[in-house]
Design a protein around this motif. Structure first.
Motif, PDB file in Angstrom:
ATOM      1  N   TYR A   9     -12.632   3.477   7.712  1.00 10.38           N
ATOM      2  CA  TYR A   9     -13.015   2.376   8.094  1.00 10.38           C
ATOM      3  C   TYR A   9     -11.985   1.463   8.284  1.00 10.38           C
ATOM      4  N   LEU A  10     -11.185   1.208   7.405  1.00 12.07           N
ATOM      5  CA  LEU A  10      -9.952   0.776   6.976  1.00 12.07           C
ATOM      6  C   LEU A  10      -8.816   0.965   8.401  1.00 12.07           C
ATOM      7  N   MET A  11      -8.781   2.449   8.482  1.00  8.37           N
ATOM      8  CA  MET A  11      -7.833   2.951   9.602  1.00  8.37           C
ATOM      9  C   MET A  11      -8.242   2.447  11.015  1.00  8.37           C
ATOM     10  N   VAL A  12      -9.370   2.610  10.988  1.00  9.67           N
ATOM     11  CA  VAL A  12      -9.855   2.330  12.447  1.00  9.67           C
ATOM     12  C   VAL A  12      -9.847   0.711  12.717  1.00  9.67           C
ATOM     13  N   SER A  13     -10.275   0.058  11.590  1.00  8.79           N
ATOM     14  CA  SER A  13     -10.205  -1.382  11.732  1.00  8.79           C
ATOM     15  C   SER A  13      -8.832  -1.891  12.046  1.00  8.79           C
ATOM     16  N   SER A  14      -7.853  -1.168  11.393  1.00  8.54           N
ATOM     17  CA  SER A  14      -6.417  -1.756  11.314  1.00  8.54           C
ATOM     18  C   SER A  14      -5.998  -1.577  12.891  1.00  8.54           C
ATOM     19  N   VAL A  15      -6.241  -0.163  13.497  1.00 15.48           N
ATOM     20  CA  VAL A  15      -5.862  -0.165  14.817  1.00 15.48           C
ATOM     21  C   VAL A  15      -6.482  -1.170  15.780  1.00 15.48           C
ATOM     22  N   VAL A  16      -7.677  -1.246  15.892  1.00 12.84           N
ATOM     23  CA  VAL A  16      -8.456  -2.066  16.484  1.00 12.84           C
ATOM     24  C   VAL A  16      -7.894  -3.567  16.622  1.00 12.84           C
ATOM     25  N   VAL A  39       3.070   4.055  12.150  1.00 13.27           N
ATOM     26  CA  VAL A  39       3.364   3.029  11.004  1.00 13.27           C
ATOM     27  C   VAL A  39       2.240   2.528  10.403  1.00 13.27           C
ATOM     28  N   LEU A  40       0.997   2.448  11.318  1.00 13.60           N
ATOM     29  CA  LEU A  40      -0.126   1.995  10.404  1.00 13.60           C
ATOM     30  C   LEU A  40      -0.709   3.146   9.735  1.00 13.60           C
ATOM     31  N   SER A  41      -0.779   4.382  10.142  1.00 13.97           N
ATOM     32  CA  SER A  41      -1.081   5.357   9.270  1.00 13.97           C
ATOM     33  C   SER A  41      -0.352   5.632   7.891  1.00 13.97           C
ATOM     34  N   SER A  42       1.059   5.563   7.962  1.00 13.85           N
ATOM     35  CA  SER A  42       1.800   5.301   7.020  1.00 13.85           C
ATOM     36  C   SER A  42       1.547   4.248   6.000  1.00 13.85           C
ATOM     37  N   ALA A  43       1.151   3.195   6.407  1.00 13.81           N
ATOM     38  CA  ALA A  43       0.909   1.929   5.435  1.00 13.81           C
ATOM     39  C   ALA A  43      -0.500   1.915   4.922  1.00 13.81           C
ATOM     40  N   LEU A  44      -1.288   3.092   5.463  1.00 15.91           N
ATOM     41  CA  LEU A  44      -2.582   3.259   5.041  1.00 15.91           C
ATOM     42  C   LEU A  44      -2.953   3.456   3.465  1.00 15.91           C
ATOM     43  N   PRO A  45      -2.077   4.473   2.940  1.00 13.34           N
ATOM     44  CA  PRO A  45      -2.103   4.874   1.444  1.00 13.34           C
ATOM     45  C   PRO A  45      -1.845   3.836   0.785  1.00 13.34           C
ATOM     46  N   VAL A  46      -0.806   3.131   1.097  1.00 18.05           N
ATOM     47  CA  VAL A  46      -0.128   1.929   0.345  1.00 18.05           C
ATOM     48  C   VAL A  46      -1.156   0.756   0.174  1.00 18.05           C
ATOM     49  N   MET A  47      -1.874   0.592   1.162  1.00 13.52           N
ATOM     50  CA  MET A  47      -2.741  -0.742   1.436  1.00 13.52           C
ATOM     51  C   MET A  47      -4.153  -0.211   0.601  1.00 13.52           C
ATOM     52  N   SER A  48      -4.672   0.760   0.812  1.00 16.82           N
ATOM     53  CA  SER A  48      -5.694   1.338  -0.040  1.00 16.82           C
ATOM     54  C   SER A  48      -5.380   1.378  -1.475  1.00 16.82           C
ATOM     55  N   ARG A  49      -4.304   1.692  -1.890  1.00 12.78           N
ATOM     56  CA  ARG A  49      -3.794   1.817  -3.389  1.00 12.78           C
ATOM     57  C   ARG A  49      -3.777   0.326  -3.749  1.00 12.78           C
ATOM     58  N   THR A  50      -3.154  -0.389  -2.835  1.00 15.42           N
ATOM     59  CA  THR A  50      -2.652  -1.928  -3.490  1.00 15.42           C
ATOM     60  C   THR A  50      -4.185  -2.635  -3.733  1.00 15.42           C
ATOM     61  N   LEU A  51      -5.253  -2.437  -2.711  1.00 14.82           N
ATOM     62  CA  LEU A  51      -6.358  -3.191  -2.744  1.00 14.82           C
ATOM     63  C   LEU A  51      -7.231  -2.709  -3.809  1.00 14.82           C
ATOM     64  N   GLY A  52      -6.909  -1.360  -4.429  1.00 15.43           N
ATOM     65  CA  GLY A  52      -7.776  -0.928  -5.425  1.00 15.43           C
ATOM     66  C   GLY A  52      -9.034  -0.200  -4.855  1.00 15.43           C
ATOM     67  N   ILE A  53      -8.941   0.260  -3.697  1.00 16.69           N
ATOM     68  CA  ILE A  53      -9.806   1.096  -3.159  1.00 16.69           C
ATOM     69  C   ILE A  53      -9.834   2.537  -3.655  1.00 16.69           C
ATOM     70  N   THR A  54      -8.630   3.054  -3.920  1.00 11.15           N
ATOM     71  CA  THR A  54      -8.497   4.540  -4.260  1.00 11.15           C
ATOM     72  C   THR A  54      -7.315   4.420  -5.261  1.00 11.15           C
ATOM     73  N   ARG A  55      -7.118   5.400  -6.128  1.00  9.63           N
ATOM     74  CA  ARG A  55      -5.921   5.683  -6.997  1.00  9.63           C
ATOM     75  C   ARG A  55      -5.459   6.740  -6.441  1.00  9.63           C
ATOM     76  N   PHE A  56      -5.801   7.711  -5.459  1.00 12.54           N
ATOM     77  CA  PHE A  56      -5.110   8.825  -4.985  1.00 12.54           C
ATOM     78  C   PHE A  56      -3.987   8.752  -4.143  1.00 12.54           C
ATOM     79  N   ASP A  57      -2.856   9.375  -4.512  1.00 15.75           N
ATOM     80  CA  ASP A  57      -1.453   9.361  -3.712  1.00 15.75           C
ATOM     81  C   ASP A  57      -1.519  10.649  -2.694  1.00 15.75           C
ATOM     82  N   LEU A  58      -1.638  10.213  -1.440  1.00 21.97           N
ATOM     83  CA  LEU A  58      -1.612  11.194  -0.349  1.00 21.97           C
ATOM     84  C   LEU A  58      -0.276  11.821  -0.113  1.00 21.97           C
ATOM     85  N   LEU A  59      -0.332  12.836  -0.688  1.00 19.43           N
ATOM     86  CA  LEU A  59       0.916  13.814  -0.525  1.00 19.43           C
ATOM     87  C   LEU A  59       2.353  12.941  -0.431  1.00 19.43           C
TER      88      LEU A  59
END
Length: 193
Positions: free
Chosen positions: A60-67, A99-119
């Motif tokens: 959802y965050l990925m799609v909303s950031s692209v839109v 750029v948007l997809s590269s920022a997504l793991p950092v954003m989701s980790r900073t916001l506390g949505i997930t703790r998983f590091d994606l590769l």
């Protein structure tokens, strides 16, 4: 629309919980969160359901950031169109999505949505250890997202109040101006200011 409302509300709720965790617990910082390895233990406190919810929210965050990116005034002409997109625009769109997809793991980790590091070691950025930057980012996300929700879902009530008070003639909102601009004139042409 209800699904978007639910997803946005859940993301704001998770960010609000993360803000409380940041204020209470020092280990809630994204830089300090070193979770177990993949398969050792669940990264979510709610097990499989929590992990599925995190995945849905990240998509959802990925799609909303692209839109949101393509709805910005500056990038409106950047949107690709069928049979009318130059190679430069295609490359620019690829770079923007990258750029948007590269920022997504950092954003989701900073916001506390997930703790998983994606590769990658996205949790090793130095600024993720700065309490004020992380707290400000979380607060900004929560406040702006809540204001957007309130603005979107109270616009109909606001329009009716303006009509009831007779203030709709002052054109205080955008919807009345858009409706007037869409009406054709007497000769069938669009009205343009």
């Amino acid at each position: 629309m209800v699904l978007l409302l639910i997803e946005t509300s859940i993301s704001v709720l998770l960010v609000a919980c993360n803000i409380l965790r940041l204020l209470v617990d020092e280990t809630a910082m994204p830089k300090g969160a070193r979770g177990p390895g993949v398969g050792d233990a669940s990264l979510s406190a709610f097990g499989f359901v929590g992990a599925a919810l995190e995945i849905i929210l990240i998509f959802y965050l990925m799609v909303s950031s692209v839109v949101g990116f393509y709805s910005l005034r500056f990038f409106g002409d950047f949107t690709p169109k069928k049979d009318d997109t130059t190679m430069t625009k295609i490359i620019g769109n690829c770079v923007s999505i990258l750029v948007l997809s590269s920022a997504l793991p950092v954003m989701s980790r900073t916001l506390g949505i997930t703790r998983f590091d994606l590769l990658g070691d996205f949790g090793r950025f130095n600024w993720l250890g700065n309490f004020y930057i992380v707290l400000s980012y979380n607060l900004l996300f929560a406040v702006v997202t809540t204001l957007c929700l309130v603005r979107k879902f109270t616009s109909a009530v606001r329009e009716e109040l303006l009509k009831a008070l007779g203030l709709h003639k002052l054109q205080l909102s955008n919807t009345s101006r858009e409706a007037d601009a869409a009406k054709p004139s007497a000769n069938g042409h669009q009205k343009v200011l």
